[in-house]
Design a protein around this motif. Structure first.
Motif, mmCIF file in Angstrom:
data_model
loop_
_atom_site.group_PDB
_atom_site.id
_atom_site.type_symbol
_atom_site.label_atom_id
_atom_site.label_comp_id
_atom_site.label_asym_id
_atom_site.label_seq_id
_atom_site.Cartn_x
_atom_site.Cartn_y
_atom_site.Cartn_z
ATOM 1 N N LYS A 19 46.544 44.997 36.072
ATOM 2 C CA LYS A 19 46.852 45.075 37.506
ATOM 3 C C LYS A 19 45.838 44.186 38.240
ATOM 4 C CE LYS A 19 48.015 49.257 39.119
ATOM 5 N NZ LYS A 19 49.431 49.171 39.471
ATOM 6 N N GLN A 74 45.931 42.881 41.519
ATOM 7 C CA GLN A 74 45.912 42.826 42.981
ATOM 8 C C GLN A 74 44.559 43.301 43.514
ATOM 9 O OE1 GLN A 74 48.667 41.651 44.799
ATOM 10 N NE2 GLN A 74 49.249 41.095 42.708
ATOM 11 N N GLU A 75 44.144 42.728 44.625
ATOM 12 C CA GLU A 75 42.885 43.137 45.249
ATOM 13 C C GLU A 75 42.919 44.625 45.605
ATOM 14 O OE1 GLU A 75 39.003 42.747 46.881
ATOM 15 O OE2 GLU A 75 40.126 41.688 45.346
ATOM 16 N N THR A 76 44.094 45.125 46.004
ATOM 17 C CA THR A 76 44.203 46.547 46.348
ATOM 18 C C THR A 76 43.929 47.432 45.129
ATOM 19 O OG1 THR A 76 46.586 46.359 46.013
ATOM 20 C CG2 THR A 76 45.804 46.290 48.282
ATOM 21 N N ASP A 77 44.345 46.967 43.928
ATOM 22 C CA ASP A 77 44.068 47.726 42.699
ATOM 23 C C ASP A 77 42.561 47.782 42.450
ATOM 24 O OD1 ASP A 77 46.812 48.122 42.031
ATOM 25 O OD2 ASP A 77 46.885 46.065 41.279
#
Length: 122
Positions: free
Chosen positions: A86, A88-91
């Motif tokens: 994963k 993504q920066e949000t992950d």
């Protein structure tokens, strides 16, 4: 205190082998777990000095297991580095919020992994 004993938590045999190979060649002692439940049992029994945690696994995911470790007074001093596909920066932010010390995106770069371990080991 230098880190010596590392637990790898990943449901992929290939990923466990890859990470184990890197770590053993660099002098670390490695144990593995295939899922979050097995990881928690191993952590309590063996008290590793570092945990490399996958996120996407059957049962409890890596974020949930990391949160359990961070909230357990007996385990919260064991650092977790999330190793996930994963990307993504949000992950990454979510992983750190759950208590992880760092976040690596698969495929994990051996030099980067060793540098992160060295940074944690002081």
């Amino acid at each position: 205190m230098a880190i010596q004993r590392i637990l790898i938590v990943d449901d992929s045999p290939t990923e466990r082998y890859y990470l184990t190979d890197i770590l053993v060649k660099n002098g670390f002692t490695v144990t593995t777990a295939e899922n979050g439940e097995q990881a928690l049992e191993r952590i309590k029994a063996e008290k590793p000095e570092l945990i490399l945690m996958d996120v996407v696994m059957p049962g409890a995911n890596g974020f949930q297991v990391t949160r359990s470790i961070a909230r357990d007074p007996d385990l919260q001093d064991v650092p977790v580095i999330i190793c996930s596909s994963k990307n993504q920066e949000t992950d990454r932010i979510w992983g750190i919020r759950q208590g992880a010390k760092d976040y690596l995106v698969k495929p994990v770069d051996a030099a980067e992994l060793l540098a992160k371990i060295a940074a944690l080991g002081g």
